[in-house]
Design a protein around this motif. Structure first.
Motif, PDB file in Angstrom:
ATOM      1  N   ALA A   1      -4.718   8.402  -2.812  1.00  0.00           N
ATOM      2  CA  ALA A   1      -5.464   8.977  -1.821  1.00  0.00           C
ATOM      3  C   ALA A   1      -4.291  10.196  -1.268  1.00  0.00           C
ATOM      4  O   ALA A   1      -3.215  10.280  -1.730  1.00  0.00           O
ATOM      5  CB  ALA A   1      -5.212   8.081  -0.735  1.00  0.00           C
ATOM      6  N   ASP A   2      -4.833  11.105  -0.515  1.00  0.00           N
ATOM      7  CA  ASP A   2      -4.038  12.282   0.005  1.00  0.00           C
ATOM      8  C   ASP A   2      -3.481  11.515   1.414  1.00  0.00           C
ATOM      9  O   ASP A   2      -4.345  11.667   2.306  1.00  0.00           O
ATOM     10  CB  ASP A   2      -4.800  13.499   0.194  1.00  0.00           C
ATOM     11  CG  ASP A   2      -4.058  14.615   0.762  1.00  0.00           C
ATOM     12  OD1 ASP A   2      -2.828  14.304   1.361  1.00  0.00           O
ATOM     13  OD2 ASP A   2      -4.592  15.576   0.844  1.00  0.00           O
ATOM     14  N   VAL A   3      -2.104  11.181   1.259  1.00  0.00           N
ATOM     15  CA  VAL A   3      -1.634  10.414   2.804  1.00  0.00           C
ATOM     16  C   VAL A   3      -1.678  11.454   3.699  1.00  0.00           C
ATOM     17  O   VAL A   3      -1.732  10.878   4.964  1.00  0.00           O
ATOM     18  CB  VAL A   3      -0.211   9.958   2.184  1.00  0.00           C
ATOM     19  CG1 VAL A   3       0.420   9.489   3.429  1.00  0.00           C
ATOM     20  CG2 VAL A   3      -0.302   8.866   1.072  1.00  0.00           C
ATOM     21  N   ALA A   4      -1.713  12.770   3.617  1.00  0.00           N
ATOM     22  CA  ALA A   4      -1.493  13.526   4.716  1.00  0.00           C
ATOM     23  C   ALA A   4      -2.877  13.519   5.441  1.00  0.00           C
ATOM     24  O   ALA A   4      -2.963  14.024   6.515  1.00  0.00           O
ATOM     25  CB  ALA A   4      -1.498  15.163   4.165  1.00  0.00           C
ATOM     26  N   LYS A   5      -3.981  12.906   4.783  1.00  0.00           N
ATOM     27  CA  LYS A   5      -5.321  13.016   5.589  1.00  0.00           C
ATOM     28  C   LYS A   5      -5.441  11.629   6.217  1.00  0.00           C
ATOM     29  O   LYS A   5      -6.561  11.306   6.928  1.00  0.00           O
ATOM     30  CB  LYS A   5      -6.355  13.394   4.444  1.00  0.00           C
ATOM     31  CG  LYS A   5      -6.390  14.485   4.067  1.00  0.00           C
ATOM     32  CD  LYS A   5      -7.592  14.859   3.052  1.00  0.00           C
ATOM     33  CE  LYS A   5      -7.620  16.349   2.599  1.00  0.00           C
ATOM     34  NZ  LYS A   5      -8.607  16.850   1.591  1.00  0.00           N
TER      35      LYS A   5
ATOM     36  N   ARG B   1      -9.123   4.322  -2.780  1.00  0.00           N
ATOM     37  CA  ARG B   1      -7.850   5.033  -3.363  1.00  0.00           C
ATOM     38  C   ARG B   1      -6.754   4.321  -2.657  1.00  0.00           C
ATOM     39  O   ARG B   1      -6.697   3.815  -1.452  1.00  0.00           O
ATOM     40  CB  ARG B   1      -7.865   6.530  -2.844  1.00  0.00           C
ATOM     41  CG  ARG B   1      -9.126   7.284  -3.475  1.00  0.00           C
ATOM     42  CD  ARG B   1      -9.471   8.605  -3.032  1.00  0.00           C
ATOM     43  NE  ARG B   1      -9.713   8.818  -1.450  1.00  0.00           N
ATOM     44  CZ  ARG B   1     -10.216   9.439  -0.897  1.00  0.00           C
ATOM     45  NH1 ARG B   1     -10.579  10.581  -1.382  1.00  0.00           N
ATOM     46  NH2 ARG B   1     -10.373   9.292   0.393  1.00  0.00           N
TER      47      ARG B   1
ATOM     48  N   ILE C   1      -3.408   3.804  -0.803  1.00  0.00           N
ATOM     49  CA  ILE C   1      -2.597   4.669   0.315  1.00  0.00           C
ATOM     50  C   ILE C   1      -1.284   4.174   0.392  1.00  0.00           C
ATOM     51  O   ILE C   1      -0.522   4.748   1.117  1.00  0.00           O
ATOM     52  CB  ILE C   1      -3.350   4.597   1.592  1.00  0.00           C
ATOM     53  CG1 ILE C   1      -3.640   2.978   2.138  1.00  0.00           C
ATOM     54  CG2 ILE C   1      -4.596   5.178   1.590  1.00  0.00           C
ATOM     55  CD1 ILE C   1      -4.352   3.114   3.471  1.00  0.00           C
TER      56      ILE C   1
ATOM     57  N   SER D   1       4.123   4.118   1.847  1.00  0.00           N
ATOM     58  CA  SER D   1       3.467   5.165   1.362  1.00  0.00           C
ATOM     59  C   SER D   1       3.321   5.245  -0.121  1.00  0.00           C
ATOM     60  O   SER D   1       4.200   5.452  -0.687  1.00  0.00           O
ATOM     61  CB  SER D   1       3.669   6.296   2.085  1.00  0.00           C
ATOM     62  OG  SER D   1       2.775   7.673   1.732  1.00  0.00           O
TER      63      SER D   1
ATOM     64  N   GLU E   1       2.817   8.080  -1.389  1.00  0.00           N
ATOM     65  CA  GLU E   1       3.831   9.324  -1.582  1.00  0.00           C
ATOM     66  C   GLU E   1       4.840   9.135  -2.478  1.00  0.00           C
ATOM     67  O   GLU E   1       5.220   9.801  -3.295  1.00  0.00           O
ATOM     68  CB  GLU E   1       4.132   9.899  -0.486  1.00  0.00           C
ATOM     69  CG  GLU E   1       2.916  10.847   0.135  1.00  0.00           C
ATOM     70  CD  GLU E   1       2.011  11.719  -0.883  1.00  0.00           C
ATOM     71  OE1 GLU E   1       2.879  12.755  -1.512  1.00  0.00           O
ATOM     72  OE2 GLU E   1       0.879  11.681  -0.977  1.00  0.00           O
TER      73      GLU E   1
ATOM     74  N   ARG F   1       3.798   8.374  -5.852  1.00  0.00           N
ATOM     75  CA  ARG F   1       3.428   9.745  -6.556  1.00  0.00           C
ATOM     76  C   ARG F   1       4.567  10.328  -7.163  1.00  0.00           C
ATOM     77  O   ARG F   1       4.733  10.665  -8.099  1.00  0.00           O
ATOM     78  CB  ARG F   1       2.585  10.485  -5.607  1.00  0.00           C
ATOM     79  CG  ARG F   1       2.277  11.900  -6.396  1.00  0.00           C
ATOM     80  CD  ARG F   1       1.347  12.557  -5.350  1.00  0.00           C
ATOM     81  NE  ARG F   1      -0.002  12.005  -5.266  1.00  0.00           N
ATOM     82  CZ  ARG F   1      -0.526  11.737  -4.241  1.00  0.00           C
ATOM     83  NH1 ARG F   1       0.003  11.458  -3.252  1.00  0.00           N
ATOM     84  NH2 ARG F   1      -1.974  11.485  -4.410  1.00  0.00           N
TER      85      ARG F   1
END
Length: 195
Positions: free
Chosen positions: A106-110, A170, A172, A190, A192, A195
């Motif tokens: 996932a896009d953690v910023a969202k 996704r 997270i 996270s 991130e 990633r």
């Protein structure tokens, strides 16, 4: 013009049902066993497939391990630590001959507090257990260098290293610990950092 715009717009995305989410991501979730020098399993955790023959788990699960076994059902695989990050409690394992799909990130910023969250792991050895909750908070770690995701999705002993997913399936975060002197105080590192 409004009718033309409506026909050209892509259909609105909808969250997966819990059943659909489980079907989508469960093939990527495994139990992780720490093995002592005599070959006995002495610690239990969970792991998430993040790439070809690559599984992410918590380093705490592997503490004092003489060997590592990745399993689900009757299938077992030997594994070795490929990339350890003890500071963030993330260890990437190399699992030869593991043919399992990698999860999407996932896009953690969202991420937002209040979003649905689902944890899948092997709490107390109960493989492929799904729990549902919300993102309770997005918290900074020590000096805000290690952000943590707080969730009400249940996490128990054996869940460490499992996946925390959004409503679209996704990844997270990697579930890492719970506060035992409180209720529904569960945390994940996270994605991130993965990633």
């Amino acid at each position: 013009a409004a009718v033309l715009l409506a026909t050209l717009s892509p259909p609105a995305a909808h969250a997966l049902t819990p059943e659909e989410l489980f079907e989508k991501v469960s093939p990527s979730i495994f139990a992780i066993h720490s093995v002592d020098p005599q070959g006995r399993r002495n610690a239990l955790g969970s792991g998430v497939v993040i790439g070809r023959e690559q599984v992410m788990t918590n380093c705490q699960v592997l503490r004092n391990a003489a060997g590592i076994v990745v399993s689900r059902g009757n299938a077992s695989y030997g594994a070795e630590v490929e990339f350890p990050d003890a500071e963030r409690d993330l260890c990437q394992l190399k699992v030869r001959d593991l043919a399992a799909p990698a999860v999407a990130f996932a896009d953690v910023a969202k991420l937002r507090t209040g979003q649905r969250a689902y944890a899948i792991g092997a709490p107390r050895g109960l493989e492929l257990s799904l729990t549902e909750g919300i993102i309770s908070s997005l918290r900074g770690g020590d000096d805000d260098k290690q952000p943590l995701i707080q969730t009400s999705a249940a996490v128990s002993r054996g869940s460490s290293g499992g996946g925390l997913f959004d409503a679209d399936g996704r990844l997270i975060g990697i579930t890492t610990f719970q506060m035992r002197d409180g209720q529904q105080l569960n945390f994940a590192v996270s994605v991130e950092w993965v990633r």
